[in-house]
Scaffold this active site. Structure first.
Site, PDB file in Angstrom:
ATOM      1  N   TYR A 277      47.368  38.920  35.018  1.00 56.96           N
ATOM      2  CA  TYR A 277      46.947  37.677  34.359  1.00 56.96           C
ATOM      3  C   TYR A 277      45.609  37.235  34.941  1.00 56.96           C
ATOM      4  CZ  TYR A 277      47.511  32.880  32.543  1.00 56.96           C
ATOM      5  OH  TYR A 277      47.337  31.670  31.882  1.00 56.96           O
TER       6      TYR A 277
ATOM      7  N   SER B 267      41.583  30.272  32.489  1.00 56.27           N
ATOM      8  CA  SER B 267      42.611  29.767  33.406  1.00 56.27           C
ATOM      9  C   SER B 267      41.943  29.433  34.733  1.00 56.27           C
ATOM     10  CB  SER B 267      43.649  30.879  33.620  1.00 56.27           C
ATOM     11  OG  SER B 267      44.368  30.693  34.816  1.00 56.27           O
TER      12      SER B 267
HETATM   13  C1  GCO Z   1      50.915  30.868  37.452  1.00 56.88           C
HETATM   14  C2  GCO Z   1      50.622  30.042  36.234  1.00 56.88           C
HETATM   15  C3  GCO Z   1      49.112  29.856  36.055  1.00 56.88           C
HETATM   16  C4  GCO Z   1      48.868  28.808  34.993  1.00 56.88           C
HETATM   17  C5  GCO Z   1      47.450  28.644  34.590  1.00 56.88           C
HETATM   18  C6  GCO Z   1      46.629  28.104  35.706  1.00 56.88           C
HETATM   19  O1  GCO Z   1      51.882  31.635  37.430  1.00 56.88           O
HETATM   20  O2  GCO Z   1      50.167  30.709  38.433  1.00 56.88           O
HETATM   21  O3  GCO Z   1      51.180  30.631  35.073  1.00 56.88           O
HETATM   22  O4  GCO Z   1      48.545  31.100  35.733  1.00 56.88           O
HETATM   23  O5  GCO Z   1      49.574  29.127  33.861  1.00 56.88           O
HETATM   24  O6  GCO Z   1      46.914  29.836  34.095  1.00 56.88           O
HETATM   25  O7  GCO Z   1      45.305  27.938  35.219  1.00 56.88           O
END
Ligand code: GCO
Length: 255
Positions: free
Chosen positions: A159, A146
């Protein structure tokens, strides 16, 4: 018949989390490049519907419903591949979840769930795949990272940490598996038009921020990952390993 450097003909690709979203788009693109598909997801009905759509296009598709967070289920799935003579040539570790909350409000079990789904599962599925790729002395592993493999954004800490881990897991896989002709690389999608991002897409101020912050001035389309995925899955990338390629409209490279 000469096959192009980018052909996946004769190869079998397992894409985790491929009932929809980025995983489905990558699966569709790999099938178009000649790969036999092993789709994966946890929702059996949705998985079978996606497999049927791809079969209608004439692609060779099998569907395997298992939870990548359930280690026993992952081991059982690979034992089932072994029993059926299925060799996974290409693994795409795509399965993932998003959970947006400030850290001071974040429950530890939600932290753990995101890390398990987005990072630990890539290790477990990768390990099971590599156990079979090493004796064959060939394989391709593509981990889905990501922008947050590189940059942090408030409210998506687990994440971000998981995707940062994906970047380093890709290098760890290279350290141990490149000698066995297994190339492990990652793709870092930018802000893509997916279900996972629908709440952001529908938010006018976030939508404006993405369009202003992205040099290309727009969100990405899931199918725009396919070219990079095919490159990393094909013979064209046989001397590339440990890399993360950002497919992000330039966002990670420009202030
Ligand atoms: C967020 C998004 C991001 C994108 C992606 C960006 O909440 O900022 O979900 O995480 O999905 O991963 O590269």
């Amino acid at each position: 018949m000469s096959t192009s450097l980018f052909s996946l003909a004769g190869k079998t690709a397992l894409i985790t989390g491929s009932s929809r979203g980025l995983g489905y788009s990558i699966a569709e693109g790999m099938a178009a490049a000649g790969a036999r598909l092993l789709l994966n997801g946890v929702d059996e009905a949705r998985l079978q519907a996606s497999a049927a759509m791809l079969r209608e296009r004439g692609y060779q598709v099998d569907a395997f419903a298992f939870d990548v967070c359930d280690e026993a289920a992952v081991v059982k799935a690979f034992e089932s591949f072994d029993a059926q003579g299925i060799e996974v040539d290409i693994l795409v570790n795509n399965a993932g979840v998003q959970y947006r909350k400030p850290m001071v409000e974040l429950a530890t079990e939600d932290w753990r769930r995101v890390i398990e789904t987005n990072l630990t599962s890539a290790f477990v599925v990768g390990r099971e795949a590599a156990k079979r790729m090493i004796p064959r002395q060939r394989g391709k592993v593509i981990n889905i990272g990501s922008l947050t493999s590189e940059l942090a954004r408030a409210t998506v800490a687990p994440y971000t940490v998981a995707k940062g881990g994906i970047r380093m897991l890709t290098r760890a896989m290279t350290a141990e598996w490149a000698a066995h002709n297994i190339q492990a690389n990652a793709i870092g999608p930018g802000y893509m038009l997916t279900d996972m991002n629908q709440a952001l897409i529908d938010n006018p101020s976030f939508d404006a921020w993405v369009k202003g912050r992205t040099p290309a001035g727009r969100w990405g389309k899931p199918e725009e990952l396919v070219g990079t995925a095919i490159f990393l899955a094909s013979e064209a990338s046989n001397y590339v390993s440990g890399q993360i390629i950002y497919v992000d409209g330039g966002m990670v490279s420009v202030l």
